[in-house]
Structure formats: structure tokens, C-alpha cells
Design an enzyme around this catalytic site. Sequence first.
Site, PDB file in Angstrom:
ATOM      1  N   GLU A  59       1.177  -0.059  -5.422  1.00  0.00           N
ATOM      2  CA  GLU A  59       0.191   1.003  -5.618  1.00  0.00           C
ATOM      3  C   GLU A  59       0.868   2.288  -6.083  1.00  0.00           C
ATOM      4  O   GLU A  59       1.960   2.633  -5.625  1.00  0.00           O
ATOM      5  CB  GLU A  59      -0.558   1.276  -4.313  1.00  0.00           C
ATOM      6  CG  GLU A  59      -1.682   2.288  -4.489  1.00  0.00           C
ATOM      7  CD  GLU A  59      -2.332   2.690  -3.177  1.00  0.00           C
ATOM      8  OE1 GLU A  59      -3.457   3.201  -3.221  1.00  0.00           O
ATOM      9  OE2 GLU A  59      -1.703   2.515  -2.119  1.00  0.00           O
ATOM     10  N   HIS A 113       1.312  11.365  -1.955  1.00  0.00           N
ATOM     11  CA  HIS A 113       0.127  11.225  -1.121  1.00  0.00           C
ATOM     12  C   HIS A 113      -0.609  12.554  -1.154  1.00  0.00           C
ATOM     13  O   HIS A 113      -0.214  13.505  -0.499  1.00  0.00           O
ATOM     14  CB  HIS A 113       0.547  10.856   0.309  1.00  0.00           C
ATOM     15  CG  HIS A 113      -0.468  10.076   1.059  1.00  0.00           C
ATOM     16  ND1 HIS A 113      -0.901  10.417   2.310  1.00  0.00           N
ATOM     17  CD2 HIS A 113      -1.154   8.963   0.716  1.00  0.00           C
ATOM     18  CE1 HIS A 113      -1.797   9.535   2.712  1.00  0.00           C
ATOM     19  NE2 HIS A 113      -1.963   8.652   1.761  1.00  0.00           N
ATOM     20  N   HIS A 135       0.853  -1.188   0.000  1.00  0.00           N
ATOM     21  CA  HIS A 135       0.000   0.000   0.000  1.00  0.00           C
ATOM     22  C   HIS A 135       0.892   1.242   0.000  1.00  0.00           C
ATOM     23  O   HIS A 135       1.922   1.273   0.671  1.00  0.00           O
ATOM     24  CB  HIS A 135      -0.873  -0.013   1.257  1.00  0.00           C
ATOM     25  CG  HIS A 135      -1.707   1.218   1.442  1.00  0.00           C
ATOM     26  ND1 HIS A 135      -2.664   1.604   0.547  1.00  0.00           N
ATOM     27  CD2 HIS A 135      -1.731   2.152   2.434  1.00  0.00           C
ATOM     28  CE1 HIS A 135      -3.252   2.711   0.971  1.00  0.00           C
ATOM     29  NE2 HIS A 135      -2.704   3.074   2.104  1.00  0.00           N
ATOM     30  N   ASN A 136       0.491   2.273  -0.769  1.00  0.00           N
ATOM     31  CA  ASN A 136       1.285   3.509  -0.826  1.00  0.00           C
ATOM     32  C   ASN A 136       2.772   3.175  -0.997  1.00  0.00           C
ATOM     33  O   ASN A 136       3.629   3.655  -0.248  1.00  0.00           O
ATOM     34  CB  ASN A 136       1.082   4.344   0.445  1.00  0.00           C
ATOM     35  CG  ASN A 136      -0.285   5.003   0.482  1.00  0.00           C
ATOM     36  OD1 ASN A 136      -0.987   5.054  -0.517  1.00  0.00           O
ATOM     37  ND2 ASN A 136      -0.665   5.497   1.643  1.00  0.00           N
ATOM     38  N   GLU A 151      -4.271   4.504  -8.387  1.00  0.00           N
ATOM     39  CA  GLU A 151      -5.254   5.429  -7.818  1.00  0.00           C
ATOM     40  C   GLU A 151      -5.114   6.715  -8.611  1.00  0.00           C
ATOM     41  O   GLU A 151      -4.136   7.442  -8.469  1.00  0.00           O
ATOM     42  CB  GLU A 151      -5.017   5.652  -6.328  1.00  0.00           C
ATOM     43  CG  GLU A 151      -6.105   6.509  -5.708  1.00  0.00           C
ATOM     44  CD  GLU A 151      -6.040   6.541  -4.197  1.00  0.00           C
ATOM     45  OE1 GLU A 151      -6.261   7.636  -3.638  1.00  0.00           O
ATOM     46  OE2 GLU A 151      -5.761   5.508  -3.582  1.00  0.00           O
ATOM     47  N   ASP A 177      -0.259   6.348  -6.646  1.00  0.00           N
ATOM     48  CA  ASP A 177      -1.230   7.441  -6.540  1.00  0.00           C
ATOM     49  C   ASP A 177      -0.808   8.542  -7.508  1.00  0.00           C
ATOM     50  O   ASP A 177       0.225   9.186  -7.310  1.00  0.00           O
ATOM     51  CB  ASP A 177      -1.255   8.007  -5.113  1.00  0.00           C
ATOM     52  CG  ASP A 177      -1.861   7.037  -4.119  1.00  0.00           C
ATOM     53  OD1 ASP A 177      -2.196   5.916  -4.537  1.00  0.00           O
ATOM     54  OD2 ASP A 177      -1.986   7.389  -2.939  1.00  0.00           O
TER      55      ASP A 177
END
Length: 806
Positions: free
Chosen positions: A336, A351, A306-307, A385, A338
Site C-alpha cells: 500500500e 500517514h 497495510h501501510n 490511497e 498513501d
Amino acid sequence: MAFTGSSLRIQGDDNLGSMLVGTVMRKVKSRTWKKQRYFKLQEDCMTIWYKSKKAGKPHSTFSVGDLEGVREGHQSEVLLSLADEFPPDRCFTLVFRGRRGNLDLVADSADEARSWVRGTRKLMESLESMGERERLDQWIGDWFKKADKNKDGRMNFKETQDLLRMMNVDMNEQHCHSLFTMADRSQTDTLLDEEFVLFYKMLTKRDDVMRVFQDFSGDGQKLSAADLEDFLREEQLEAEDAAGHAARIIETYEPSDAAKQLNAMTFDGFLTYLGSAEGSVQDPRWRGLSQDLDQPLCHYFISSSHNTYLMEDQLRGQSSVEGYIRALTRGCRCVEVDCWDGPNGEPIVYHGHTFTSKILFRDVVQAMDKYAFKASDYPVILSIENHCSVEQQRTMAQHLNHILGDALLRSPLEGKGLTGLPSPEELKGKILLKAKKIGGLEERVGGLTEDPLTGEVSDEDEAAEIDDEHSHRETFRRKTKSVPSVFIGLSPLVCPTRASVPLQFSMRFPQGPWAHKGVGWTDARNVSGQTKSKQRLSKELSDCVVYCKSVHFSGFKHSRLHQKFYEVSSFTESKARKQLRDAGGEFVLHNSRQLSRVYPSGFRTDSSNFSPQEMWNAGCQIVALNFQTAGEAMDLNDGLFRQNGGCGYILKPSFMRQPGGGFNPEAPQNRDSYLPQVLHIQVISGQQLPKVNIKEGSIVDPLVRVEIHGVPLDQGKQETRYIENNGFNPVWYDTLRFTIHTPELALVRFVVEDYDKTSRNDFVGQYTLPFCSLQQGYRHIHLLSRDGTRIPPASLFVHVRITELA
């Protein structure tokens, strides 16, 4: 023997010779921080020493054993930023194990850089090939040099006492002097290195192993081949070809040629065997590729991050391509990204709406191209994302297609049609994009096209999840009209810069400052009841999505009736728990047909993790964790994915793969083939546990906790008593007992702590493995650090027995 690293030294090697002489190189941290340091390989061929050229500056050292790899050229963000200043043949990066930062270096010449790269790699390879006995000798030598304060190659009694305290031993002075005198065969009141080895052997006499040895030895001096066969059958429960196995063990581990000629094993050989990988608590056969990889993707647990771009917390932490490199080289198979609009038409990764630093999407894709298949050949899922405009989505698609080329899966596999998800084996060497998609595979296979879809582009709208989680809180139940009131509880540090929002306005939630990606103008309008903004999807990016189309989860009935096999739903941890609590059996059934992704709550701004076990219990495949955060959750993740060759794919139990399996993690006793088992673990002793308190004179008071992680009925933990002032060779002989109702899902975690009656115990080491991979009998557990790296020679000695529940 002499402690000169002779087992590692390669005679006549020019690269090592250059390293032993020493080299001045630049240590670089940024475009502006470039300092000259003098680097030198020490005589032990295990330690690299470096010092500032400025007078009075202290020196630093690190062990070759701390290194995970060496990268040549511009293979770090720092060195890439200096590409116009330093050519690649003068640059290299030393990569450390665990979460320690890398060391970027620039040599004065290409030859010097080449010598350090080749020499360091040779030392790492030599160290990797060392057996447990050689590692132990090296470890003893390291301690000898630390204790030999005046560097005369001898240790007096005072130095020996100081060494014992450094090694976690609180020994009676009279007993210590007695051992010292027996070892001082030169009668010089000092110990030479060979005499220190003798002293160490007396100090570490393994009475616990000797008891086992003598129980099976016919004459108390050796194990005959027949004795060893009996031990393998009766204690280790290795009855298959016991005679051949005994012969192989003697040939492999017995140091005495005379004993080998007698087809027998001495105590030293027996101890070496028990300390080897073959004598480990985890069956070495489980560490290789041992599972069927020809089943659909949804039938596997997939190692997931994640992230992935974050190296620290989610508010101000550093974003770095290094996060992807580290995750991928650890066998992670789902990362992931973003994505947000960046300057100059280039999408950026960070983020959102926080102070985390930003990196280019292009650089992330280049890292994927280089490192995706270093640790495993099996497919990687790139979870997007997406917060970008259509224009920058097109740029994303261009980078994906141009950089990844044929590795990017752009169409269904030939001959696969619309029958179901392909297998990891069929997708070897492929990168799959997980994101929103216009239409489905049916249109694509049928040659139909659609106009770009108007809708939400974000894969996981975590801000919406946070709003939903807070919808029942009193703060959010208040109806508000004005725009500023929408930001009650928001820190101005993370509000997007909009002229209509007064940034000086600041309030806080009771739990602390609100800060999370996605929190901003769009989310404020959500809270105040206005319509959420819509964005369009780029067809070019949509076409990169094949088997992992992100869709909103509308319930298990809706999924059963309408969801396609290639559609993936994502859940925040709290929503996944609710589904598991309300309909655990349906969740398992859903995951037998579809892929599900679970990710940490948006409130985990410190990048902490939830326990992945509860999500695996429901059959969720993509359980995404913050890889940058050490702790129990990552120990469990490492433990599960350490098996099957570290390929990142673990086959789910059969009752979780069959549509009619009927498994509910809340009621495991109701499934077919229910066969509970009882785990008996006798914790016998510990060896050379590391010191955790730096205070002088402090000695570890170790205890061992054994934890079972599995379905709720199996969750449990038990502890031994603590041993006062002995981290060197503590002895317990304490037996712990657990009933395991679903052994196929259970993980066993061994934890060693330093007991403290006034405050929280300090962590010493741990090891986690699947219950099904336990080897029975007398076994050693080689402990790992908080970062998941080995801390040799620290270990536990245990006896394991598994029986059926009566």
C-alpha cells in the site's frame, strides 16, 4: 573436534582473511551521525565483533546467522542521503532477519568494502548449506566459548554449572558432577572441547527417540532396511515406495559407513533423520511450488501489507522505503502507498495528518522496480490511497511509467479481452496498479475516452470509515453547529493547519487521543453535515489501472448485478466482519468472482493487527496486515504463505472458487463434500528452548499450547501441563485432540510459553502451518522467534495422527 568454525572457514580465502584481521569502518545512521567502529570477524567464523575507538566504550557482537542479506552501494535511505559524500563502491548494508534495524557501513576503500561484502556472503552461504548436525555442533561450540570465562580452552566444574543455568538446565549438583566426571577422560578436572561434546551428548540423551528406535529395531542396536520400511509405513504413514525411501534415508542421514554397507541405520542416523526437514512436522513438498497458478486472480489468497511504508506505529512512526523492501523480500504481493501532495511538485508518502515521517513516492517506485520480484516472480499489486492533486497525480503516473517500464501492466493482456481476470501465471513479472479509474475496460478496449472524472480519489477513505463506526456513539450523536465543535475529541497534534480552526482547542476521546490519517478539514465537514470536497482524477494515472479498479461496495445484490470482474472493493475489518456475520455465504460467493481487500481499523494507531483467518474464511483475497508488527496475526500469515514456494499466492479451496459452492463459514457442515477430521497431537518433548527471562538463575517452566485457527466451529486451543525448571529437555507425553470441520482452511499454531503463576506467561517460540500440510507420525517442530526467524536448535518432538470423525 575444535570449535574454530572449521565447517565454515574456507582455507586461503583472502576476503575472510581480511575480515579476521579486522577493519575500521564508519557506522552511519544519518547525515550527521557517522561514527568510526572497529569490525572484526571472530575465530569461529560465525561472530562479528565491533567496538568504538573511544576508550572504555563497550563492544557489541552479532552472528552471521542473524543476517538475511548484504546490499552493495547506496541501497538504503541513509546511504542514499550520503551519496554526495561517499561513493557507492565503499558503501554496503548488512540486513538483519526479523524486525531488527539494518547496519549501514562505509569502508575507507572500495577493496575493503568488497572484502566484507564477499566474505560475509560466503559465510552466509556456508551457514545456509549446513545440515542440522553441523548447526548443532556450531551451537555447542558457541556455548562452550561463552562458558569458558578465562579463555583457556577448558571448562572447570564451576564453569560447567554456570553453563547449564545459561542453557536453561536446573540439574541436581550430584548428577551434574557424575556426568562431568565421566566426560573428563583426561582426568584433569576440566573438560576440553572434545570432552565437552561428550558431556553434552550425555546431557542430551534422547530417551524419547530411543524408545521409538528400539520399538522398531530387531536387535536394539540398529534399524535394518526392513525395520526402517516398517517404521515409515506404520508410523510415518509413508507407504509409497517405502523400500526406496528407506534406502534414500540411510544414504542421506546415516553417518557410519559401516552401517551403510550393511544397509542399516544407527541411532545417530535415525536421530539426524528425525531432526531434518524430511522429519519436520510440515511436509517439505508443500514448501515448493505445488499449486495450480493458472486460475483467475480472485481464486487466490494474496499475501498483503497495510501501510507498508511504516516501520512503527501510525502516529509518530518512521516512514521508510525499507518497509517495502522487507515486505517484498518476504513474498508480500500487495503493498500500500498513501500519496499526498509534496513540495517541489513531488508526491510524498506518509500517514496523513500525523507525525509519521515522509518519503518520496518516486523512491517507493524505485524500490518496487528493484525488489518486486526478488522473492517471487508472481504479480505485485500496488494499492494506491490517493490524496493528491491532478498535477501531482500526473507526476505519479510519470514515475510509474518511467521507472517500472514494461513491468507496469498498462493494458489488458493480449487475447484476454473482457472474459475475466488473468491468472498469476499469465501476470508473472507484472506490477498492477489498484486505484480509482475513469470508466472501465470496456471503453478502453473499444477505443473510447472520457473526460477526467470528478469524484473521490482516495482508494480507502479510512477517516470516513472511522466516522461511520462512531456514528452511533453518543459523542457523535450530538448535533453541533460551530466549526470548533467539530473537532471535539481531536488532538491538536493531528489537526490540519487551517486558520479557521483554533489549534489550541483540545479534547480527548475516552479511549485516548484521536489520531489517524484522513482526519482533518474534509472529515470535519463530514461530521458536521457539510458536503465532502471533490477532486479530479488524472487520466494519466487512471490509464495505469487495468484489472484492479477500486470501487465502493454497495451490497452483494448490487455487486452481483452491476460490478465488473476487474472492480475491487475494500472493507475495514469491522465492515468485513459485519458482512461475514450477516451474509457469510454471499460474501464467499462475491469473492469467487471479485477481488476484495480488507484492512485494519483506523483505531489501530499502534499498528496492531486483526486475525486474518476470519477474512480468509470468507474468501477475501487481499487481507492487508501491518507487516512491521509481530504477533499471532503475522504468525498466521507467515504460516499460510510459507507453502507454495513462498510465491505469495495460495489457491483457495474448490468450494470457495465455484459460483455454486454453497459454502458458509458459519455453517461448514452444510456444504457438499463435508468430511470432518480429528487431529491427535501427542506433545512428547522439547529441546534446547531459549531462555526468556534475563534474571540470573531463572529457568524456563515450559508449556505447549496447540491452537487451531479456522472457521468459527474449528477455533480452539489446548495446553499441556508445564514442566518446572527445565527448558533444556522437558518431557510431557501429553495428548491433545481437536475436531476439524473445514480442514482446507485450518491453520495449526504450536506455541511454547514460560509458565508464570503470578503474571502473564512469557513467549518462548512458535510454529504455524496449514493443517493440510501436516506430516503424520513422529515429527520435530523447529521453533521460530516472535519475529518469525529460526532459533536453532530449539524444537518440539511430537506424534501426529489424523483420523476421520466417527
